[in-house]
Scaffold this active site. Structure first.
Site, short mmCIF file in Angstrom:
data_model
loop_
_atom_site.label_atom_id
_atom_site.label_comp_id
_atom_site.label_asym_id
_atom_site.label_seq_id
_atom_site.Cartn_x
_atom_site.Cartn_y
_atom_site.Cartn_z
N LYS A 122 27.19 117.32 -41.35
CA LYS A 122 27.55 116.42 -42.44
C LYS A 122 26.89 115.09 -42.16
O LYS A 122 27.04 114.53 -41.07
CB LYS A 122 29.07 116.24 -42.52
CG LYS A 122 29.51 115.42 -43.73
CD LYS A 122 29.19 116.14 -45.04
CE LYS A 122 29.55 115.27 -46.24
NZ LYS A 122 29.31 115.97 -47.51
N SER B 55 24.70 118.72 -45.25
CA SER B 55 25.32 118.26 -46.50
C SER B 55 25.50 116.76 -46.41
O SER B 55 26.08 116.26 -45.44
CB SER B 55 26.68 118.95 -46.69
OG SER B 55 27.32 118.50 -47.86
#
Length: 367
Positions: A160, A228
């Site tokens: 992330k 992401s």
């Protein structure tokens, strides 16, 4: 000798991005000790773009819930990866990863999990070499924490990562610093790409990276990275999933690489590699109960074609290209496994070949 560790994974539905009811019910039932949680992955129903605040909303709700139960400091150590976008038939859901004491190590290899966090990045570092290098270091740390012996035993690395907002760009300019791009949406791709190249560098998939290759040289990619980007953080959070004979339990993970968005045989290979047979192109009923999770990346091919045929994902001014890709890849995988609560993340820069991406399957081994 100390007891081996055992990885536990729970897949739970999400009624809305702030919904923690299913998780709390699991805790109340005594099936989940929140102190053992090390990571939570979630698919939220936002647009997956810069202004997708469903990710931040979900993280805030999860952190508040965990802070009540294990304290704010411990809650902050749980890696939280919220991936926005459940287009098509994809179902919003959480994947909860925890580590518990095991009894006997599985010589065949059991699911092993490791996590690590980078420092916070300055805006001018996002999408550039400092991010590549920091992620590579975090991957090595997470791999050592998991006790995974070699890169070939790593099957999925979730990162992330942050993105550039107008406010962050203004802060950099005020200090006389320049950022990688003035386009907030483009910064998502550069951040994902830098993260993926960091994974590839740490695992020896590539020999090195130069600044001009980030977001440009698609030949350099990782077969196991999934990155992401989101507005809700300024650091990178890394989760490594692999197999190790030092871990206990019946969970195992395998992966394959989709060469394009409709590469169904790659999905079948991933299923077969973890012992899940298919019949007539779909997961066999006898194996369906052993499927625990599917995680994949989706990206429109940069040349605007799939096997020679034109696609319009990049040309649609109403719906972002990554949203099209999530729906397409999600449908292909759902048709193969017979479920829609699958973790399909858009934006696959340096994550698999151009237009394709990694797909990983977690399942229980056959008794």
């Amino acid at each position: 000798m100390p007891k081996p560790r055992r990885a536990v994974l729970h897949r739970l539905p999400m009624r809305h991005p702030g919904d923690t009811a299913a998780i709390e019910a699991l805790i109340e039932a005594g099936r989940l000790d929140p102190a053992n949680l090390i990571a939570i992955l979630g698919k939220t129903e936002g647009n997956g773009c810069v202004n997708d605040f469903t990710r931040a909303y979900a993280v805030q709700s999860l952190q508040m819930m965990l802070a009540r139960r294990i304290g704010a400091e411990a809650a902050a150590q749980v890696a939280m990866v919220m991936s926005g976008g459940t287009e098509g038939g994809l179902s919003p859901h959480f994947l909860l990863l925890s580590v518990e004491p095991g009894e006997v190590a599985n010589p065949a290899g059991a699911l092993a999990i490791g996590t690590a966090f980078t420092r916070d990045f300055a805006p001018e570092e996002i999408g550039r070499m400092p991010q590549v290098e920091a992620v590579a270091a975090a991957v090595r740390t997470a791999m050592a924490e998991a006790g995974i012996a070699g890169a070939s035993d790593v099957h999925y690395v979730q990162v992330k990562c942050p993105l550039l907002t107008s406010e962050r760009m203004e802060a950099a300019a005020a200090r006389g610093a320049t950022v990688a791009t003035g386009d907030t949406y483009a910064s998502m791709g550069l951040s994902r790409g830098a993260s993926a190249l960091g994974v590839a560098l740490a695992l020896g998939e590539i020999d090195g990276v130069s600044p001009e290759e980030i977001g440009q040289d698609w030949a350099k990619h990782s077969a196991v990275a999934s990155a992401s980007a989101g507005v809700e953080l300024e650091r990178c959070e890394v989760i490594i999933l692999g197999n190790s004979p030092d871990w206990a339990g019946d969970l195992a993970i395998a992966h394959a690489v989709m060469q394009d968005a409709i590469d169904l045989p790659a999905i079948h290979r991933a299923l077969a590699s973890v012992g899940l047979p298919t019949e007539h192109g779909q997961l066999a009923p006898v194996a369906a109960q052993r499927l625990v999770a599917v995680l994949a990346k989706a990206e429109p091919s940069s040349n605007g074609r799939i096997r020679g045929q034109r696609h319009i994902m990049w040309d649609d001014s109403d719906i972002n290209a990554t949203r099209h890709a999530r729906a397409l890849v999600g449908g292909v995988i759902a048709g193969a496994v017979g479920r829609t609560d699958i973790f399909v993340s858009g934006g696959a820069e340096h994550q698999g070949p151009d237009g394709g991406g990694p797909v990983a399957v977690i399942a229980r081994r056959a008794p």
